[in-house]
Design a protein around this motif. Structure first.
Motif, mmCIF file in Angstrom:
data_model
loop_
_atom_site.group_PDB
_atom_site.id
_atom_site.type_symbol
_atom_site.label_atom_id
_atom_site.label_comp_id
_atom_site.label_asym_id
_atom_site.label_seq_id
_atom_site.Cartn_x
_atom_site.Cartn_y
_atom_site.Cartn_z
ATOM 1 N N ILE A 153 0.855 -1.191 0.000
ATOM 2 C CA ILE A 153 0.000 0.000 0.000
ATOM 3 C C ILE A 153 0.890 1.239 0.000
ATOM 4 C CG2 ILE A 153 -1.744 1.308 1.260
ATOM 5 C CD1 ILE A 153 -2.872 -1.234 2.321
ATOM 6 N N ARG A 154 0.656 2.110 -0.958
ATOM 7 C CA ARG A 154 1.428 3.339 -1.081
ATOM 8 C C ARG A 154 0.469 4.510 -1.279
ATOM 9 N NH1 ARG A 154 6.057 0.998 -5.327
ATOM 10 N NH2 ARG A 154 6.195 -1.063 -4.360
ATOM 11 N N ARG A 155 0.942 5.685 -0.989
ATOM 12 C CA ARG A 155 0.115 6.873 -1.160
ATOM 13 C C ARG A 155 0.950 7.997 -1.751
ATOM 14 N NH1 ARG A 155 -0.749 7.378 5.373
ATOM 15 N NH2 ARG A 155 1.352 8.066 5.944
ATOM 16 N N MET A 156 0.305 8.879 -2.493
ATOM 17 C CA MET A 156 1.011 9.943 -3.209
ATOM 18 C C MET A 156 0.457 11.314 -2.842
ATOM 19 S SD MET A 156 1.770 8.936 -7.152
ATOM 20 C CE MET A 156 3.051 7.779 -7.598
ATOM 21 N N ASP A 157 1.339 12.296 -2.941
ATOM 22 C CA ASP A 157 0.912 13.685 -2.812
ATOM 23 C C ASP A 157 1.942 14.566 -3.494
ATOM 24 O OD1 ASP A 157 -0.794 15.722 -2.103
ATOM 25 O OD2 ASP A 157 0.144 16.074 -0.168
ATOM 26 N N SER A 158 1.515 15.710 -3.947
ATOM 27 C CA SER A 158 2.428 16.679 -4.567
ATOM 28 C C SER A 158 2.406 17.973 -3.768
ATOM 29 C CB SER A 158 2.022 16.954 -6.019
ATOM 30 O OG SER A 158 0.743 17.578 -6.067
ATOM 31 N N MET A 159 3.447 18.767 -3.940
ATOM 32 C CA MET A 159 3.532 20.041 -3.220
ATOM 33 C C MET A 159 4.175 21.091 -4.119
ATOM 34 S SD MET A 159 6.540 18.766 -0.660
ATOM 35 C CE MET A 159 5.951 17.083 -0.805
ATOM 36 N N ASN A 474 -4.896 10.257 3.834
ATOM 37 C CA ASN A 474 -4.796 11.522 4.570
ATOM 38 C C ASN A 474 -3.436 11.691 5.231
ATOM 39 O OD1 ASN A 474 -7.398 12.168 3.856
ATOM 40 N ND2 ASN A 474 -8.315 11.487 5.776
ATOM 41 N N GLY A 475 -2.780 10.586 5.599
ATOM 42 C CA GLY A 475 -1.506 10.687 6.302
ATOM 43 C C GLY A 475 -0.409 11.331 5.497
ATOM 44 N N VAL A 476 -0.453 11.203 4.158
ATOM 45 C CA VAL A 476 0.620 11.764 3.343
ATOM 46 C C VAL A 476 0.573 13.290 3.311
ATOM 47 C CG1 VAL A 476 -0.553 11.820 1.096
ATOM 48 C CG2 VAL A 476 1.907 11.327 1.199
ATOM 49 N N GLU A 477 -0.561 13.870 3.706
ATOM 50 C CA GLU A 477 -0.689 15.328 3.723
ATOM 51 C C GLU A 477 0.262 15.966 4.736
ATOM 52 O OE1 GLU A 477 -2.454 17.013 1.703
ATOM 53 O OE2 GLU A 477 -3.949 15.633 0.885
ATOM 54 N N THR A 478 0.785 15.172 5.681
ATOM 55 C CA THR A 478 1.707 15.739 6.674
ATOM 56 C C THR A 478 3.094 15.996 6.089
ATOM 57 O OG1 THR A 478 2.430 13.546 7.443
ATOM 58 C CG2 THR A 478 0.510 14.529 8.524
ATOM 59 N N PRO A 480 4.272 17.514 3.175
ATOM 60 C CA PRO A 480 4.577 18.899 2.811
ATOM 61 C C PRO A 480 4.718 19.814 4.024
ATOM 62 C CG PRO A 480 2.849 18.030 1.401
ATOM 63 C CD PRO A 480 3.060 17.030 2.483
ATOM 64 N N SER A 481 3.863 19.614 5.024
ATOM 65 C CA SER A 481 3.935 20.453 6.229
ATOM 66 C C SER A 481 5.254 20.248 6.961
ATOM 67 C CB SER A 481 2.759 20.123 7.151
ATOM 68 O OG SER A 481 2.832 20.849 8.354
ATOM 69 N N ASN A 486 10.064 22.157 9.149
ATOM 70 C CA ASN A 486 11.296 21.674 9.769
ATOM 71 C C ASN A 486 12.512 21.665 8.847
ATOM 72 O OD1 ASN A 486 9.661 21.180 11.976
ATOM 73 N ND2 ASN A 486 9.433 19.004 11.567
ATOM 74 N N TYR A 487 12.263 21.687 7.524
ATOM 75 C CA TYR A 487 13.389 21.548 6.601
ATOM 76 C C TYR A 487 13.486 22.693 5.598
ATOM 77 C CZ TYR A 487 13.604 16.891 8.601
ATOM 78 O OH TYR A 487 13.715 15.836 9.475
ATOM 79 N N HIS A 488 12.763 23.787 5.862
ATOM 80 C CA HIS A 488 12.906 25.038 5.103
ATOM 81 C C HIS A 488 12.823 24.799 3.595
ATOM 82 C CE1 HIS A 488 14.038 26.555 9.005
ATOM 83 N NE2 HIS A 488 15.063 25.731 9.049
ATOM 84 N N LEU A 489 11.720 24.210 3.169
ATOM 85 C CA LEU A 489 11.539 23.846 1.777
ATOM 86 C C LEU A 489 11.588 25.057 0.847
ATOM 87 C CD1 LEU A 489 11.022 21.261 0.189
ATOM 88 C CD2 LEU A 489 8.571 21.717 0.354
#
Length: 532
Positions: A153-159, A474-478, A480-481, A486-489
């Motif tokens: 099981i994998r999940r995707m998100d873009s930012m 929903n978990g992958v939404e964390t 980008p945050s 924390n990592y100054h994107l």
């Protein structure tokens, strides 16, 4: 500089670790450094990077696994290059993590990291192979194995990632491109430099022309810019093809002007020449413009794939592109990249990832794509009641239960053309929704296979199992945050290649924290029946 594998990982007789007290050794072994030293560092493969160095006998390279490990730690603690070099000399935890406690002198110098990045950039530009990304992805997969994540099981998100550049007005962009080329000519070929452009090389000319000039209107300044640009264009027709300042000037000049009756003029809104790929700032010419969810972005877009299991999650794949790259294209690229799977895997995505375009390709590779949100056009919800055959190439029944007298499928536009007896459609309760075209003897209905499958999927999404997938998604939404906070994107270096390199380091740092928390038992994961 020749390539040499790092074979000095064992403790020596004079290792600095042996000089610590028992209490100090215990503290060190309870720290993050032990997890990094035992779980991460041994899994950094140096061999693929041999191509970056000479095959002739010469001074050996700085160990590649030390460099890559330092890049990850640097992002983990938000160090600069200099802070990382200094920290490795003075902090025993860094030395322990990178297996350098036995070194007489620490291997990193002030230019080690920047030169390694340059070697990776140059190799990718020449051969089209991103060695560093491959190393980070292998590292990510190893962490997933350590956490017993099977990848089913994998999940995707873009930012969206805004480029770390100034947002320029049109006049500022044009002036900057002219001034950069004028300064290059003035410095390198002063004999060609025209006196009319002398003010561009003067200090503070930028502010004087764009902000302090009160005697001329914007139209007059733009007319001067056009005259100066045409003068520069005439001077640089030959001999400047490989000069970056010239390339940016020509690009700006061609994008911002149009030729009419042998004369150049600035484009206007009526010309409809503007697009998302036009240069926004010469300091980052690869950045593009995009509007998403009502907001404007200038820069890039990243896509992450996270493997999920009962023990947590790990980012196992990432991509970094100009921000006009669509979510659907990211998903399509990933499906094409993955091999045929022995066991079915599920990739959970949101509504921005188009499902229909890649469904068949995904099924061929034993991959199930699960969108958790879809938009269905109002008034067409009943089309899910059209029934297709098993091959999905023929409609065999309409919502009213009638069989079509003929069904023609046109592959070019993925459309079914259905014919029914006219009498059956004239008084049908679904007529307003099916919208048949009544002919003399028959009624024709046009419907795309894409819309049929889309609404069918929307019905499936109402099931309880889909609700479980939605919770997983929903978990992958964390991600980008976390990356932003924390990592100054938003402080990534300019340029797609450099940004991708640093983004990969940040992904590796996030994954190390996940592994550390898993080993130490610091995190409680929300249980989901689908995760076992």
């Amino acid at each position: 500089m020749s390539f040499k594998l790092n074979d000095t990982e064992q403790l020596s007789l004079f290792d600095s670790f042996t000089n610590l007290t028992a209490r100090e050794q215990k503290a060190l072994e309870n720290s993050w450094a032990k997890v990094f030293a035992e779980k991460v560092f041994p899994n950094i493969d140096e061999k693929p990077f041999a191509v970056l160095y000479s095959d002739k006998a010469s001074r050996p390279n700085t160990p590649v696994n030390v460099i890559i490990g330092a890049c990850i730690i640097k992002e983990l603690f938000d160090y600069s290059d200099d802070e990382m070099v200094e920290g490795l000399m003075l902090d025993l935890r860094l030395q322990y993590a990178l297996h350098t406690t036995s070194f007489a002198e620490q291997p990193l110098s002030d230019k080690t990291l920047s030169r390694f990045r340059r070697r990776c950039y140059d190799y990718e530009q020449t051969h089209g192979v991103d060695l560093f990304k491959e190393a980070i992805q292998n590292y990510n997969l190893e962490i997933a194995k350590m956490m017993n994540l099977d990848g089913k099981i994998r999940r995707m998100d873009s930012m969206m990632i805004n480029s770390n550049m100034k947002q320029l007005a049109r006049s500022e962009l044009i002036y900057t491109c002219i001034a950069r080329l004028a300064k290059y000519i003035y410095t390198n070929t002063p004999e060609l430099f025209p006196e009319a452009l002398l003010h561009y090389v003067q200090p503070n000319d930028y502010n004087k022309v764009l902000y302090h000039e009160r005697s001329s209107s914007l139209e007059e300044r733009m007319a001067h810019f056009l005259s100066d640009a045409e003068l520069l264009y005439g001077l640089t027709k030959t001999g400047f093809e490989k000069v970056p300042e010239y390339e940016q000037f020509i690009r700006c000049f061609s994008e911002q002007t149009i030729e009419e009756e042998g004369k150049r003029r600035w484009i206007t809104k009526e010309d409809k020449r503007g697009n998302s790929t036009m240069m926004l700032n010469p300091t980052d010419p690869e950045a593009t413009y995009r509007k998403k969810a009502g907001k404007s972005y200038q820069g890039y877009v990243a896509n992450v794939e996270e493997t999920v299991g009962k023990n947590g999650s790990v980012i196992t794949d990432y991509e970094y592109e100009a921000n006009i790259y669509s979510d659907s294209q990211f998903l399509k690229d990933r499906i094409e990249e993955l091999p045929v799977q022995d066991e079915k895997i599920s990739i959970v995505v949101d509504g921005a990832y188009s499902y229909e375009e890649i469904r068949e390709k995904a099924e061929e590779k034993n991959i199930e794509v699960l969108p958790t949100a879809l938009a269905v056009k109002p008034g067409r919800t009943n089309i899910s009641e059209f029934k297709m055959d098993e091959e999905k190439t023929k409609v065999i029944q309409c919502p009213a239960g009638h069989r079509p007298t003929s069904c023609c499928y046109k592959k070019s536009n993925d459309e079914f053309k259905l014919s029914f007896e006219k009498e059956k459609c004239e008084n049908c309760p679904y007529r307003d929704q099916c919208r048949p075209k009544l002919r003399v003897y028959v009624a024709n209905v046009l419907i795309t296979r894409k819309s049929l499958m889309r609404v069918e999927l929307a019905q499936r999404m109402k099931s309880e199992s889909y609700e479980l997938y939605r919770r997983i998604r929903n978990g992958v939404e964390t991600i980008p945050s976390i990356l932003r906070r924390n990592y100054h994107l938003e402080k990534l270096p300019r340029g797609k290649q450099r940004g991708k390199f640093f983004f990969g380091n940040k992904i590796a740092a996030v994954n190390f924290r996940k592994l550390f928390n898993y080993i130490k038992g610091f995190t409680n994961y929300a249980q989901n029946p689908l995760l076992g």
